[in-house]
Every structure is written in C-alpha cells, then in structure tokens.
Design an enzyme around this catalytic site. Structure first.
Site, PDB file in Angstrom:
ATOM      1  N   SER A 189       0.623  -1.152  -0.074  1.00 11.88           N
ATOM      2  CA  SER A 189      -0.022  -0.118   0.128  1.00 11.88           C
ATOM      3  C   SER A 189       0.965   1.167  -0.034  1.00 11.88           C
ATOM      4  O   SER A 189       2.003   1.060   0.341  1.00 11.88           O
ATOM      5  CB  SER A 189      -1.012   0.076   1.304  1.00 11.88           C
ATOM      6  OG  SER A 189      -1.543   1.453   1.186  1.00 11.88           O
ATOM      7  N   TYR A 202      -2.306  -0.810  10.702  1.00  7.11           N
ATOM      8  CA  TYR A 202      -2.525  -1.289   9.206  1.00  7.11           C
ATOM      9  C   TYR A 202      -1.050  -0.897   8.277  1.00  7.11           C
ATOM     10  O   TYR A 202      -0.607  -1.539   7.647  1.00  7.11           O
ATOM     11  CB  TYR A 202      -3.549  -0.589   8.281  1.00  7.11           C
ATOM     12  CG  TYR A 202      -3.958  -0.689   7.100  1.00  7.11           C
ATOM     13  CD1 TYR A 202      -4.389  -1.776   6.501  1.00  7.11           C
ATOM     14  CD2 TYR A 202      -3.343   0.163   6.170  1.00  7.11           C
ATOM     15  CE1 TYR A 202      -4.425  -2.152   5.045  1.00  7.11           C
ATOM     16  CE2 TYR A 202      -3.598   0.014   4.743  1.00  7.11           C
ATOM     17  CZ  TYR A 202      -4.072  -0.858   4.208  1.00  7.11           C
ATOM     18  OH  TYR A 202      -4.296  -1.298   2.917  1.00  7.11           O
TER      19      TYR A 202
HETATM   20  P1  NAD Z   1     -11.596  -5.901   0.164  1.00  8.64           P
HETATM   21  O1  NAD Z   1     -12.425  -5.796   1.291  1.00  8.64           O
HETATM   22  O2  NAD Z   1     -12.377  -6.030  -1.204  1.00  8.64           O
HETATM   23  O3  NAD Z   1     -10.558  -7.065   0.009  1.00  8.64           O
HETATM   24  C1  NAD Z   1      -9.998  -7.281   1.284  1.00  8.64           C
HETATM   25  C2  NAD Z   1     -10.290  -8.793   1.417  1.00  8.64           C
HETATM   26  O4  NAD Z   1      -9.329  -9.382   2.463  1.00  8.64           O
HETATM   27  C3  NAD Z   1     -11.851  -9.226   1.807  1.00  8.64           C
HETATM   28  O5  NAD Z   1     -12.510  -9.473   0.715  1.00  8.64           O
HETATM   29  C4  NAD Z   1     -11.562 -10.429   2.542  1.00  8.64           C
HETATM   30  O6  NAD Z   1     -11.959 -11.669   1.658  1.00  8.64           O
HETATM   31  C5  NAD Z   1     -10.109 -10.673   2.753  1.00  8.64           C
HETATM   32  N1  NAD Z   1      -9.841 -10.832   4.136  1.00  8.64           N
HETATM   33  C6  NAD Z   1      -9.745  -9.796   5.114  1.00  8.64           C
HETATM   34  N2  NAD Z   1      -9.509 -10.683   6.239  1.00  8.64           N
HETATM   35  C7  NAD Z   1      -9.385 -11.774   6.139  1.00  8.64           C
HETATM   36  C8  NAD Z   1      -8.978 -13.133   6.890  1.00  8.64           C
HETATM   37  N3  NAD Z   1      -8.999 -13.030   8.110  1.00  8.64           N
HETATM   38  N4  NAD Z   1      -9.007 -14.369   6.230  1.00  8.64           N
HETATM   39  C9  NAD Z   1      -9.516 -14.485   5.024  1.00  8.64           C
HETATM   40  N5  NAD Z   1      -9.625 -13.291   4.093  1.00  8.64           N
HETATM   41  C10 NAD Z   1      -9.586 -12.151   4.739  1.00  8.64           C
HETATM   42  O7  NAD Z   1     -10.777  -4.395  -0.072  1.00  8.64           O
HETATM   43  P2  NAD Z   1      -9.441  -4.183  -1.244  1.00  8.64           P
HETATM   44  O8  NAD Z   1      -9.172  -2.839  -0.944  1.00  8.64           O
HETATM   45  O9  NAD Z   1      -9.746  -4.758  -2.372  1.00  8.64           O
HETATM   46  O10 NAD Z   1      -8.462  -4.877  -0.410  1.00  8.64           O
HETATM   47  C11 NAD Z   1      -7.520  -5.675  -0.775  1.00  8.64           C
HETATM   48  C12 NAD Z   1      -5.816  -5.519  -0.483  1.00  8.64           C
HETATM   49  O11 NAD Z   1      -5.653  -4.239  -1.055  1.00  8.64           O
HETATM   50  C13 NAD Z   1      -5.702  -5.420   0.924  1.00  8.64           C
HETATM   51  O12 NAD Z   1      -4.515  -5.877   1.482  1.00  8.64           O
HETATM   52  C14 NAD Z   1      -5.694  -4.013   1.327  1.00  8.64           C
HETATM   53  O13 NAD Z   1      -4.907  -3.567   2.600  1.00  8.64           O
HETATM   54  C15 NAD Z   1      -4.989  -3.728  -0.062  1.00  8.64           C
HETATM   55  N6  NAD Z   1      -4.922  -2.073  -0.335  1.00  8.64           N
HETATM   56  C16 NAD Z   1      -6.209  -1.569  -0.669  1.00  8.64           C
HETATM   57  C17 NAD Z   1      -6.355  -0.137  -0.936  1.00  8.64           C
HETATM   58  C18 NAD Z   1      -7.525   0.521  -1.064  1.00  8.64           C
HETATM   59  O14 NAD Z   1      -7.592   2.037  -1.050  1.00  8.64           O
HETATM   60  N7  NAD Z   1      -8.757  -0.026  -1.298  1.00  8.64           N
HETATM   61  C19 NAD Z   1      -5.084   0.909  -0.846  1.00  8.64           C
HETATM   62  C20 NAD Z   1      -3.800   0.010  -0.500  1.00  8.64           C
HETATM   63  C21 NAD Z   1      -3.827  -1.204  -0.301  1.00  8.64           C
END
Ligand code: NAD
Ligand code: MG
Length: 297
Positions: A189, A202
C-alpha cells in the site's frame, strides 16, 4: 464501454465518485457498496498472457482481488479464491465471471489468520487446480483508530495476523509446490511509505509487506521464483466503508490524488497480470505503485 487498451483521459476514464455516508461491518461486501466498484467486468480484455496458469488469490471475492481474479481468468488462468465465509455472495459473483471466461474457479472460504487454515488453503488450491504457479497475497484488514491510546492490543494483533503473518504462512506452504517461473505477488500500500495518522497498525503491516517482498524476492531469485508487490493508492473497495476510514475522509475518498479521483479495482489488475506473466522475467523483489500520482519514494 471501451476496453483497457483504448486511449482516453485517465482523469475522466472513471467518474469522480459521489460517495454517500455509509457503514458496513467488517468485512464489507461489494454487493452493498454505494456507488458500485468496477472490477473490469465490461472492460478487461485478455490476450492469453497467463494461458494454462494456476493461481491462488486471497481476498478474491471483492475489490482488488476480484478484479485480479477476472483478469487472470480472461488471460487464461484457473483461479482458486480465498475469502471469509461471510463473503460467499460476493465470491459467487466472481465465480460466475471466471467460469464465463471458460476457466475453473475453486472457492476456499476460511480465516487466514489461522496458520493451519493457510496450509490447508494452499494444499487444496494446488490439488484442485492440479498445480500452483501464481500466489496473490491480497487479503487484508484495515480499521481506522485515531488515537494510539485507544488502539487495542487485540486489533494490533489481528491486523498483523491477517496482513503479514498469513502472507508468511501462505508463502511458506506454497513455495515447495511452485515450479520455476512461478510468481508470488503481494498487495502492499501507499501506506507503507506515507502512513495516515489513523492507520498505525495497518500501515505498519504494509511496511512489513514491502520489506518481506524485497527480502523474499532476493532469497528466491536463484530458485527461479519471483516475488513482487503492488502498492495501491486510494481504491474504491468495501474495505473503505467498513471502518477503513473516518466518515469525513470516506465521502471525499481519493480526491487528494493528483489524478483527482479514487482508483477503481479494474485499474489495478494489469499490474498484477504483468507481474504474474513471464513478461516481467527480470523484475523481482520490486514494488509497483498504482497510486493516481501519489508515487512511491
Ligand atoms: P476488500 O475488502 O475488497 O478485500 C479485502 C479482502 O480480504 C476481503 O474481501 C476478505 O476476503 C479478505 N480478508 C480479510 N480478512 C481476512 C481473513 N482473516 N481471512 C481471509 N480473508 C480475509 O478490499 P481491497 O481494498 O480490495 O483490499 C485488498 C488489498 O488491497 C488489501 O490487502 C488492502 O490492504 C490493499 N489495499 C487497498 C487499498 C484501497 O484503497 N482499497 C489501498 C492500498 C492497499
Ligand atoms: Mg470482500
């Protein structure tokens, strides 16, 4: 709608979001997100870049992981999907997309903060797919907390267990099963480099993911397995309204990026496809930023 190759203005390619106040419990659902996110359902056009590959993607039910799952399937890969049991509805909509691309989808719900489940996840994925060429460590949790004095030890631990411990367990289980040419792709991230004051736990895990990626990339390079990460900026996913941001930041989400809007999950998928494919053969231990111009250092 034009596909991902059509030249156009990136500022207006996706709308500047008008985000109403909303809250979901963690994990949030894409099906309840307002406005809806774009996972490339109408736009991602594959061209055989991952023909015959077998991929495990954690958090493949929604957000970035869902967009990556759709793209991988359209590039010719079979996909095993990790997610939490509460997310079955979102997962099934992505299964439909994978199958519509003519590829196999394997659903593997469970909690990756549990080491035994991580081992089972990898073993089952490899067995059901008959091999394992790509692991995308993408699942993560993000719960804001404005004051370190109110940040509980339980939350601190749970964030580390989900975001970085699981990455270690899953990678360790997967590496012995992976052939030369295989790749691991982690989701870091922008928070690893520019932490928000309200995301201490985080952002710390995301810093650890960057270091893990650099180090494991070096360690596995001589074995012919590459390890890279994608570092997203502000992307519109269910992570954000499920206590990922304070409300005042949520309604303006992404507008601070030089491109002037939040990114859509669909805009992340090409970076993962590139890192998964042989096109990136000389890239390992690297982090690619997809940040709308906020850039990595
Ligand atoms: P999202 O909520 O769609 O995806 C995160 C997924 O993590 C969930 O769908 C869930 O299935 C899974 N998860 C969480 N806890 C879990 C557990 N204990 N066991 C199994 N699965 C689990 O959101 P997203 O934004 O697509 O996140 C995906 C990745 O992208 C994450 O690592 C997040 O930190 C990273 N990220 C997101 C952003 C943003 O702005 N959305 C920015 C930087 C990084
Ligand atoms: Mg989800």
């Amino acid at each position: 709608m034009a596909d991902q190759y059509s030249m156009q203005d990136p500022v207006t390619q996706y709308p500047k979001l008008d985000i109403p106040e909303q809250r979901q419990d963690e994990p949030g659902l894409d099906s309840k997100l307002e406005p809806k996110a774009d996972h490339g359902e109408e736009t991602y056009r594959g061209s055989g870049r991952l023909e015959g590959r077998k991929a495990l993607i954690t958090g493949a039910d929604s957000g970035i992981g869902a967009a990556v799952a759709i793209a991988f399937a359209r590039e010719g890969a079979d996909v095993a999907m990790g997610y939490l049991p509460a997310e079955e509805e979102d997962a099934q909509s992505i299964v439909k997309q994978i199958e519509a691309a003519g590829r196999k989808a394997v659903t593997l719900p469970g909690d990756i903060s549990d080491e035994a489940f991580c081992q089972e996840l990898v073993e089952t994925a490899a067995r059901e797919l008959d091999g394992l060429d790509i692991v995308v460590n993408n699942a993560g949790r993000q719960l804001f907390c404005e004051d370190i004095l109110e940040l509980s030890s339980e939350q601190w631990r749970a964030t580390f267990e989900t975001n970085i411990f699981a990455m270690f367990y899953i990678s360790k289980a997967a590496i012995p099963l992976m052939p030369k040419g295989a790749t691991i792709i982690n989701t870091a991230s922008i928070q690893a480099y520019q932490p928000s004051e309200s995301l201490l736990d985080y952002a710390s895990t995301k810093g650890a993911i960057v270091a893990f990626t650099h180090g494991l990339g070096k360690q596995l390079a001589p074995k012919g397995i590459r390890v890279n990460a994608v570092a997203p900026g502000p992307i519109w996913t269910p992570l954000q309204p499920s206590f990922g941001q304070p409300m005042e930041k949520l309604t303006e989400f992404g507008q601070q990026a030089p491109i002037g809007r939040a990114g859509q999950p669909a805009e992340l998928a090409p970076a993962y496809v590139f890192l998964a494919s042989q096109e990136s053969s000389y890239i390992t231990g690297e982090v690619i930023g997809v940040t709308g111009g906020q850039h990595l250092p």
